[in-house]
Design a protein around this motif. Structure first.
Motif, PDB file in Angstrom:
ATOM      1  N   ASP A 296       2.432  17.426   7.572  1.00 38.26           N
ATOM      2  CA  ASP A 296       3.433  18.125   6.773  1.00 38.26           C
ATOM      3  C   ASP A 296       4.465  17.199   6.147  1.00 38.26           C
ATOM      4  O   ASP A 296       5.057  17.529   5.111  1.00 38.26           O
ATOM      5  CB  ASP A 296       4.174  19.154   7.641  1.00 38.26           C
ATOM      6  N   THR A 297       4.727  16.068   6.767  1.00 33.23           N
ATOM      7  CA  THR A 297       5.763  15.168   6.264  1.00 33.23           C
ATOM      8  C   THR A 297       5.452  13.741   6.675  1.00 33.23           C
ATOM      9  O   THR A 297       4.827  13.500   7.719  1.00 33.23           O
ATOM     10  CB  THR A 297       7.144  15.560   6.809  1.00 33.23           C
ATOM     11  N   LEU A 298       5.896  12.807   5.858  1.00 30.51           N
ATOM     12  CA  LEU A 298       5.846  11.380   6.188  1.00 30.51           C
ATOM     13  C   LEU A 298       7.257  10.797   6.226  1.00 30.51           C
ATOM     14  O   LEU A 298       7.426   9.577   6.279  1.00 30.51           O
ATOM     15  CB  LEU A 298       4.985  10.627   5.174  1.00 30.51           C
ATOM     16  N   GLN A 299       8.261  11.688   6.222  1.00 34.39           N
ATOM     17  CA  GLN A 299       9.655  11.245   6.236  1.00 34.39           C
ATOM     18  C   GLN A 299       9.949  10.422   7.492  1.00 34.39           C
ATOM     19  O   GLN A 299       9.739  10.890   8.609  1.00 34.39           O
ATOM     20  CB  GLN A 299      10.582  12.450   6.195  1.00 34.39           C
ATOM     21  N   GLY A 300      10.422   9.202   7.311  1.00 34.90           N
ATOM     22  CA  GLY A 300      10.800   8.354   8.435  1.00 34.90           C
ATOM     23  C   GLY A 300       9.654   7.686   9.149  1.00 34.90           C
ATOM     24  O   GLY A 300       9.863   6.991  10.152  1.00 34.90           O
ATOM     25  N   VAL A 301       8.412   7.837   8.636  1.00 34.38           N
ATOM     26  CA  VAL A 301       7.237   7.295   9.327  1.00 34.38           C
ATOM     27  C   VAL A 301       7.127   5.784   9.145  1.00 34.38           C
ATOM     28  O   VAL A 301       7.333   5.257   8.041  1.00 34.38           O
ATOM     29  CB  VAL A 301       5.944   7.973   8.810  1.00 34.38           C
TER      30      VAL A 301
ATOM     31  N   LEU B 135       0.831  -1.203   0.000  1.00 33.47           N
ATOM     32  CA  LEU B 135       0.000   0.000   0.000  1.00 33.47           C
ATOM     33  C   LEU B 135       0.869   1.259   0.000  1.00 33.47           C
ATOM     34  O   LEU B 135       1.945   1.281   0.589  1.00 33.47           O
ATOM     35  CB  LEU B 135      -0.891   0.010   1.237  1.00 33.47           C
ATOM     36  N   ASP B 136       0.375   2.302  -0.647  1.00 30.92           N
ATOM     37  CA  ASP B 136       1.044   3.596  -0.618  1.00 30.92           C
ATOM     38  C   ASP B 136       0.472   4.402   0.534  1.00 30.92           C
ATOM     39  O   ASP B 136      -0.734   4.722   0.548  1.00 30.92           O
ATOM     40  CB  ASP B 136       0.840   4.329  -1.936  1.00 30.92           C
ATOM     41  N   LEU B 137       1.308   4.741   1.512  1.00 30.74           N
ATOM     42  CA  LEU B 137       0.837   5.390   2.728  1.00 30.74           C
ATOM     43  C   LEU B 137       0.161   6.724   2.422  1.00 30.74           C
ATOM     44  O   LEU B 137      -0.928   7.015   2.942  1.00 30.74           O
ATOM     45  CB  LEU B 137       2.002   5.596   3.701  1.00 30.74           C
ATOM     46  N   GLU B 138       0.776   7.542   1.597  1.00 27.56           N
ATOM     47  CA  GLU B 138       0.205   8.865   1.331  1.00 27.56           C
ATOM     48  C   GLU B 138      -1.180   8.756   0.687  1.00 27.56           C
ATOM     49  O   GLU B 138      -2.099   9.511   1.013  1.00 27.56           O
ATOM     50  CB  GLU B 138       1.143   9.685   0.450  1.00 27.56           C
ATOM     51  N   THR B 139      -1.345   7.804  -0.216  1.00 32.85           N
ATOM     52  CA  THR B 139      -2.651   7.615  -0.863  1.00 32.85           C
ATOM     53  C   THR B 139      -3.705   7.199   0.146  1.00 32.85           C
ATOM     54  O   THR B 139      -4.836   7.717   0.142  1.00 32.85           O
ATOM     55  CB  THR B 139      -2.542   6.565  -1.981  1.00 32.85           C
ATOM     56  N   VAL B 140      -3.361   6.270   1.028  1.00 31.96           N
ATOM     57  CA  VAL B 140      -4.307   5.810   2.050  1.00 31.96           C
ATOM     58  C   VAL B 140      -4.725   6.978   2.954  1.00 31.96           C
ATOM     59  O   VAL B 140      -5.908   7.162   3.264  1.00 31.96           O
ATOM     60  CB  VAL B 140      -3.690   4.674   2.896  1.00 31.96           C
ATOM     61  N   LEU B 141      -3.757   7.795   3.355  1.00 31.46           N
ATOM     62  CA  LEU B 141      -4.058   8.902   4.255  1.00 31.46           C
ATOM     63  C   LEU B 141      -4.873   9.987   3.547  1.00 31.46           C
ATOM     64  O   LEU B 141      -5.783  10.570   4.147  1.00 31.46           O
ATOM     65  CB  LEU B 141      -2.766   9.488   4.815  1.00 31.46           C
ATOM     66  N   ARG B 142      -4.566  10.242   2.291  1.00 27.15           N
ATOM     67  CA  ARG B 142      -5.342  11.247   1.556  1.00 27.15           C
ATOM     68  C   ARG B 142      -6.790  10.783   1.393  1.00 27.15           C
ATOM     69  O   ARG B 142      -7.732  11.572   1.544  1.00 27.15           O
ATOM     70  CB  ARG B 142      -4.723  11.536   0.201  1.00 27.15           C
ATOM     71  N   ASP B 143      -6.976   9.513   1.115  1.00 31.74           N
ATOM     72  CA  ASP B 143      -8.335   8.978   1.041  1.00 31.74           C
ATOM     73  C   ASP B 143      -9.043   9.150   2.384  1.00 31.74           C
ATOM     74  O   ASP B 143     -10.239   9.467   2.441  1.00 31.74           O
ATOM     75  CB  ASP B 143      -8.313   7.502   0.652  1.00 31.74           C
TER      76      ASP B 143
ATOM     77  N   ALA C 271      -3.931  17.525  -0.687  1.00 37.27           N
ATOM     78  CA  ALA C 271      -2.750  17.220   0.123  1.00 37.27           C
ATOM     79  C   ALA C 271      -3.226  16.572   1.413  1.00 37.27           C
ATOM     80  O   ALA C 271      -4.414  16.288   1.583  1.00 37.27           O
ATOM     81  CB  ALA C 271      -1.967  18.495   0.401  1.00 37.27           C
ATOM     82  N   LEU C 272      -2.312  16.333   2.340  1.00 38.73           N
ATOM     83  CA  LEU C 272      -2.687  15.697   3.606  1.00 38.73           C
ATOM     84  C   LEU C 272      -3.147  16.777   4.576  1.00 38.73           C
ATOM     85  O   LEU C 272      -2.495  17.072   5.588  1.00 38.73           O
ATOM     86  CB  LEU C 272      -1.509  14.897   4.161  1.00 38.73           C
ATOM     87  N   GLU C 273      -4.281  17.364   4.255  1.00 40.59           N
ATOM     88  CA  GLU C 273      -4.819  18.484   5.024  1.00 40.59           C
ATOM     89  C   GLU C 273      -6.330  18.512   4.870  1.00 40.59           C
ATOM     90  O   GLU C 273      -6.859  18.239   3.793  1.00 40.59           O
ATOM     91  CB  GLU C 273      -4.211  19.789   4.513  1.00 40.59           C
ATOM     92  N   GLN C 274      -7.016  18.819   5.956  1.00 42.98           N
ATOM     93  CA  GLN C 274      -8.464  18.967   5.898  1.00 42.98           C
ATOM     94  C   GLN C 274      -8.907  20.014   6.909  1.00 42.98           C
ATOM     95  O   GLN C 274      -8.360  20.079   8.016  1.00 42.98           O
ATOM     96  CB  GLN C 274      -9.169  17.636   6.176  1.00 42.98           C
ATOM     97  N   THR C 275      -9.876  20.838   6.527  1.00 45.23           N
ATOM     98  CA  THR C 275     -10.367  21.918   7.371  1.00 45.23           C
ATOM     99  C   THR C 275     -11.878  21.967   7.326  1.00 45.23           C
ATOM    100  O   THR C 275     -12.479  21.853   6.252  1.00 45.23           O
ATOM    101  CB  THR C 275      -9.816  23.288   6.899  1.00 45.23           C
ATOM    102  N   THR C 276     -12.487  22.117   8.496  1.00 47.27           N
ATOM    103  CA  THR C 276     -13.913  22.412   8.584  1.00 47.27           C
ATOM    104  C   THR C 276     -14.061  23.638   9.475  1.00 47.27           C
ATOM    105  O   THR C 276     -13.076  24.183   9.987  1.00 47.27           O
ATOM    106  CB  THR C 276     -14.703  21.234   9.186  1.00 47.27           C
ATOM    107  N   SER C 277     -15.296  24.074   9.684  1.00 48.29           N
ATOM    108  CA  SER C 277     -15.518  25.229  10.553  1.00 48.29           C
ATOM    109  C   SER C 277     -15.207  24.916  12.005  1.00 48.29           C
ATOM    110  O   SER C 277     -15.074  25.822  12.831  1.00 48.29           O
ATOM    111  CB  SER C 277     -16.971  25.697  10.429  1.00 48.29           C
TER     112      SER C 277
END
Length: 261
Positions: free
Chosen positions: A57-62, A2-10, A44-50
């Motif tokens: 910000d990074t997945l380096q070394g995760v 699995l690609d970690l960034e893709t899973v987290l973005r989903d 990106a790996l970001e989400q905002t609501t009211s």
């Protein structure tokens, strides 16, 4: 694999997923709330609501660690993917007194860039747990108590915080969670608001743990962010729901790649 960034973005785009950053006793949670206006599609790996926001910000070394834990109800369980760093890389500043950090120029929303950030001084290993405010009255109280513990019995700062309900901001080496809602307590009927909220529990803080003993985090690693994918057996408020085989299979795939063997 699995690609970690893709899973987290989903996950950022799944209103039934949940997130948190913090430690054992100080945690900031991000959740969607049913009926709220749809959140923007996360590119990106970001989400905002009211009500709050999260940004990774990074997945380096995760190292992602997927696991299930028991629930008091025998037909249910909890599921988590913890994003872990080695202990030395996860370390934050561990300030143990109230400390002004200046304007929060890294705030997720530009409208909060001029608000003042204060480290609460909880001295936690992997999170600097902060409050953020533009309230001049609260800022004056906090500045007057800089260099003191918020838990000193004669410190007026904690009472002022509970009355003013400033934003809470949890900072880790991976990113941040921001909570814009009121602090759970007398002003909210003694319960945490639905959606993004925080918990600061002094008795648990004294244990000086990075995470619950029930979480099977490998030795030498520290969870800096946790992702709770859509559950197969419970809804976003913890209510029972009809078994969801797709959600079940999806998490079994995460366990196969990132579970502890």
């Amino acid at each position: 694999m699995l690609d970690l960034e893709t899973v987290l973005r989903d996950g950022m785009n799944d209103p039934d997923a949940g997130w948190n950053m913090g430690s054992f006793g100080a945690i900031a949670e991000f959740h969607h709330v049913a009926g709220d206006p749809p959140a923007p599609i996360a590119e990106a790996l970001e989400q905002t609501t009211s009500r709050g926001a999260i940004r990774i910000d990074t997945l380096q070394g995760v190292r992602p660690v997927a696991y299930e834990t028991l629930n008091p109800k025998p037909h249910r369980w909890s599921q988590t993917v913890s994003l872990c760093l080695p202990e030395k890389d996860a370390r934050m500043n561990r300030r143990d007194v109230l400390t002004a950090l200046g304007p929060d120029t890294d705030a997720i929303r530009s409208e909060n860039h001029d608000a003042v950030l204060f480290d609460m001084g909880l001295a936690q290993p992997q999170v600097d747990f902060c409050i953020r405010t533009s309230d001049s009255v609260l800022i004056e109280v906090l500045q007057a108590q800089e260099g003191r513990s918020l838990f000193d019995h004669d410190n007026p700062a904690m009472g002022a915080i509970l009355r003013a309900h400033p934003h809470r901001v949890a900072l880790t080496r991976l990113g941040r969670v921001e909570v814009y809602q009121m602090i759970g307590g007398p002003d909210t009927g003694g319960t945490s608001p639905e959606g993004p909220h925080t918990h600061v529990l002094p008795k648990l803080l004294r244990a000086n743990r990075t995470h619950s003993a029930n979480a099977p985090i490998p030795k030498g690693w520290v969870p800096c962010c946790s992702f709770h994918p859509k559950s197969a057996v419970s809804g976003r408020l913890g209510e029972d729901k009809t078994f969801d085989p797709e959600a079940f299979d999806r998490f079994q795939t995460l366990l196969a790649d990132w579970g502890i063997n």
